[in-house]
Design a protein around this motif. Structure first.
Motif, PDB file in Angstrom:
ATOM      1  N   THR A 129      -2.692 -10.951   6.621  1.00  0.00           N
ATOM      2  CA  THR A 129      -2.556  -9.888   5.271  1.00  0.00           C
ATOM      3  C   THR A 129      -0.913 -10.837   4.620  1.00  0.00           C
ATOM      4  O   THR A 129      -0.329 -11.036   5.765  1.00  0.00           O
ATOM      5  CB  THR A 129      -2.502  -8.575   5.153  1.00  0.00           C
ATOM      6  N   ALA A 130      -1.023 -10.637   3.584  1.00  0.00           N
ATOM      7  CA  ALA A 130       0.534 -11.304   2.535  1.00  0.00           C
ATOM      8  C   ALA A 130       0.251 -10.609   1.568  1.00  0.00           C
ATOM      9  O   ALA A 130      -0.967 -10.385   1.110  1.00  0.00           O
ATOM     10  CB  ALA A 130      -0.285 -12.601   3.041  1.00  0.00           C
ATOM     11  N   THR A 163       0.673  -1.532   9.374  1.00  0.00           N
ATOM     12  CA  THR A 163      -1.036  -1.524   9.769  1.00  0.00           C
ATOM     13  C   THR A 163      -0.854  -0.302  10.578  1.00  0.00           C
ATOM     14  O   THR A 163      -0.216   0.245  11.589  1.00  0.00           O
ATOM     15  CB  THR A 163      -1.609  -2.752  10.042  1.00  0.00           C
ATOM     16  N   VAL A 164      -2.232   0.465  10.327  1.00  0.00           N
ATOM     17  CA  VAL A 164      -1.660   1.007  11.270  1.00  0.00           C
ATOM     18  C   VAL A 164      -3.431   1.421  12.072  1.00  0.00           C
ATOM     19  O   VAL A 164      -5.214   0.808  11.854  1.00  0.00           O
ATOM     20  CB  VAL A 164      -2.463   3.084  10.381  1.00  0.00           C
ATOM     21  N   PRO A 165      -3.762   1.096  13.729  1.00  0.00           N
ATOM     22  CA  PRO A 165      -4.490   0.874  13.682  1.00  0.00           C
ATOM     23  C   PRO A 165      -5.575   1.868  14.102  1.00  0.00           C
ATOM     24  O   PRO A 165      -5.685   3.205  14.026  1.00  0.00           O
ATOM     25  CB  PRO A 165      -3.895   0.300  16.018  1.00  0.00           C
ATOM     26  N   ASN A 166      -7.240   1.739  14.953  1.00  0.00           N
ATOM     27  CA  ASN A 166      -8.339   2.705  15.017  1.00  0.00           C
ATOM     28  C   ASN A 166      -7.684   3.616  14.520  1.00  0.00           C
ATOM     29  O   ASN A 166      -7.729   5.048  14.817  1.00  0.00           O
ATOM     30  CB  ASN A 166      -7.473   3.006  16.347  1.00  0.00           C
ATOM     31  N   VAL A 167      -8.435   3.220  12.895  1.00  0.00           N
ATOM     32  CA  VAL A 167      -7.958   4.440  11.938  1.00  0.00           C
ATOM     33  C   VAL A 167      -9.167   4.628  10.874  1.00  0.00           C
ATOM     34  O   VAL A 167      -8.937   2.745  10.044  1.00  0.00           O
ATOM     35  CB  VAL A 167      -6.942   5.156  11.022  1.00  0.00           C
ATOM     36  N   GLY A 168     -10.089   4.905  10.299  1.00  0.00           N
ATOM     37  CA  GLY A 168     -10.873   4.574   8.548  1.00  0.00           C
ATOM     38  C   GLY A 168     -10.077   4.317   7.746  1.00  0.00           C
ATOM     39  O   GLY A 168      -8.972   5.733   8.355  1.00  0.00           O
ATOM     40  N   ILE A 169     -10.875   4.265   6.801  1.00  0.00           N
ATOM     41  CA  ILE A 169      -9.676   4.213   5.413  1.00  0.00           C
ATOM     42  C   ILE A 169     -10.014   5.841   4.763  1.00  0.00           C
ATOM     43  O   ILE A 169      -9.204   6.347   4.068  1.00  0.00           O
ATOM     44  CB  ILE A 169      -9.851   3.050   4.504  1.00  0.00           C
ATOM     45  N   GLY A 170     -11.075   6.310   4.913  1.00  0.00           N
ATOM     46  CA  GLY A 170     -11.112   7.532   4.700  1.00  0.00           C
ATOM     47  C   GLY A 170     -10.132   8.771   5.396  1.00  0.00           C
ATOM     48  O   GLY A 170      -9.799   9.549   4.150  1.00  0.00           O
ATOM     49  N   GLN A 171     -10.167   8.650   6.721  1.00  0.00           N
ATOM     50  CA  GLN A 171      -9.378   9.813   6.932  1.00  0.00           C
ATOM     51  C   GLN A 171      -7.811   9.407   6.746  1.00  0.00           C
ATOM     52  O   GLN A 171      -7.048   9.908   6.367  1.00  0.00           O
ATOM     53  CB  GLN A 171      -9.530   9.663   8.484  1.00  0.00           C
ATOM     54  N   ARG A 212      -0.954   1.276  -1.966  1.00  0.00           N
ATOM     55  CA  ARG A 212      -2.519   0.970  -2.088  1.00  0.00           C
ATOM     56  C   ARG A 212      -2.792   0.939   0.088  1.00  0.00           C
ATOM     57  O   ARG A 212      -2.128  -0.373   0.416  1.00  0.00           O
ATOM     58  CB  ARG A 212      -2.469  -0.298  -2.624  1.00  0.00           C
ATOM     59  N   TYR A 213      -4.204   1.048   0.382  1.00  0.00           N
ATOM     60  CA  TYR A 213      -4.105   0.379   1.602  1.00  0.00           C
ATOM     61  C   TYR A 213      -5.296   0.105   1.512  1.00  0.00           C
ATOM     62  O   TYR A 213      -6.680   0.497   0.761  1.00  0.00           O
ATOM     63  CB  TYR A 213      -3.872   1.320   2.650  1.00  0.00           C
ATOM     64  N   HIS A 214      -6.455  -1.139   2.266  1.00  0.00           N
ATOM     65  CA  HIS A 214      -7.587  -1.303   2.727  1.00  0.00           C
ATOM     66  C   HIS A 214      -7.993  -1.581   4.272  1.00  0.00           C
ATOM     67  O   HIS A 214      -6.936  -0.976   5.233  1.00  0.00           O
ATOM     68  CB  HIS A 214      -7.198  -2.802   2.530  1.00  0.00           C
ATOM     69  N   GLN A 215      -9.493  -1.167   3.790  1.00  0.00           N
ATOM     70  CA  GLN A 215      -9.792  -0.973   5.311  1.00  0.00           C
ATOM     71  C   GLN A 215      -9.596  -2.388   5.812  1.00  0.00           C
ATOM     72  O   GLN A 215      -9.841  -3.410   4.954  1.00  0.00           O
ATOM     73  CB  GLN A 215     -10.500  -0.860   5.770  1.00  0.00           C
ATOM     74  N   GLY A 222      -1.648  -2.119   4.365  1.00  0.00           N
ATOM     75  CA  GLY A 222      -1.213  -2.159   2.683  1.00  0.00           C
ATOM     76  C   GLY A 222       0.457  -1.618   3.121  1.00  0.00           C
ATOM     77  O   GLY A 222       0.831  -2.104   3.981  1.00  0.00           O
ATOM     78  N   PHE A 223       0.462  -1.267   1.634  1.00  0.00           N
ATOM     79  CA  PHE A 223       1.870  -1.213   1.594  1.00  0.00           C
ATOM     80  C   PHE A 223       2.326   0.486   0.887  1.00  0.00           C
ATOM     81  O   PHE A 223       1.348   0.531  -0.117  1.00  0.00           O
ATOM     82  CB  PHE A 223       2.195  -2.706   0.662  1.00  0.00           C
ATOM     83  N   THR A 224       3.539   1.022   0.846  1.00  0.00           N
ATOM     84  CA  THR A 224       3.673   1.862   0.227  1.00  0.00           C
ATOM     85  C   THR A 224       5.164   1.222  -0.505  1.00  0.00           C
ATOM     86  O   THR A 224       5.933   0.915  -0.476  1.00  0.00           O
ATOM     87  CB  THR A 224       4.181   2.881   1.050  1.00  0.00           C
TER      88      THR A 224
END
Length: 267
Positions: A129-130, A163-171, A212-215, A222-224
């Motif tokens: 991702t860039a 990036t955060v591992p093992n997590v769903g976008i809704g969570q 903004r974050y994406h699955q 994503g980024f803050t």
């Protein structure tokens, strides 16, 4: 590389091609029930500009402070009204259609901000991702557990590209939203759909945040962007839109351009 591809890497080439397209013009569209002048403006935009030119034009509009949406390939009434506002505030005929003189004026208004930001595309250290990063603010990069942190020595802005591992976008969305609300932040905008979310908020200490974050497979990436106008106004909301567009393109394959380069005036 042909002229159209070179355009995407240089604002000067981009402006030259936009001007050429305006001069050449294009066929009229079939009349529709639209605001006065809309059909003509839409026809010129869609037929005279190629995709890269349309995107670059909207990047200029964002930099100038007239377009607060992710650039897209098509003309619409929102863009029509944004162009009219630009024209009105710059003493131009507010017809929603862009000519050579207006493009030159837009470029003149947008250039100081693009020069200030000096965006460069940066790849995430562990994910494919860039995103655009405004290195002109003097940002220093530091590796963290989840990616990269960019810090402004003047404390005007800060970026977390993570990036955060093992997590769903809704969570992830629910956790982030609950945290900022619990901290007393005022949420200006929030949306979650189709595997991504955006949150815009201001915390009680006066710091603005755009997330903004994406699955991303089994990850959320994503980024803050955080900015503090009390330490110097860098038009953080405009930076957020352009960074958001770059992430959207990287995550979905949507068309976008490379950051305009500082040497665009000489090309």
């Amino acid at each position: 590389m042909d002229k159209e591809m070179a355009y995407a890497r240089s604002a000067a080439s981009g402006v030259a091609m936009l001007l050429a397209a305006v001069v050449c013009g294009g066929p009229s569209a079939v009349a529709q029930v639209r605001p006065p002048g809309y059909v003509e403006a839409a026809s010129a935009f869609q037929s005279a500009f190629n995709v890269e030119q349309r995107l670059f034009f909207q990047v200029l509009m964002t930099a100038a402070g007239y377009w607060n949406a992710v650039p897209n390939e098509n003309f619409n009434q929102r863009l029509f009204k944004a162009i009219q506002r630009f024209q009105t505030e710059n003493g131009l005929t507010p017809n929603g259609a862009v000519d050579k003189a207006q493009l030159e004026r837009l470029f003149a208004v947008a250039t100081p901000m693009l020069d200030l930001w000096s965006f460069r595309k940066v790849s995430h250290p562990s994910r494919p991702t860039a995103i655009w990063i405004p290195f002109g603010l003097g940002l220093h990069a530091v590796r963290n557990e989840f990616g990269l942190t960019y810090v402004d020595p003047q404390k005007r802005a800060k970026i977390e590209f993570t990036t955060v591992p093992n997590v769903g976008i809704g969570q992830n969305y629910a956790a982030v939203l609950n945290t900022i609300v619990r901290e007393g932040a005022k949420v200006h905008y929030r949306v979650m759909k189709d595997g991504w979310f955006v949150i815009s908020a201001t915390t009680p200490d006066g710091i603005d945040h755009y997330m903004r974050y994406h699955q991303d497979g089994a990850y959320v990436t994503g980024f803050t962007l955080s900015w503090n106008n009390a330490n110097g106004n860098v038009a953080g909301e405009r930076i957020a839109i352009l960074m958001s567009a770059s992430l959207w393109s990287s995550m979905t394959g949507a068309a976008f351009i490379d950051p305009p380069t500082p040497d665009r005036k000489s090309q």
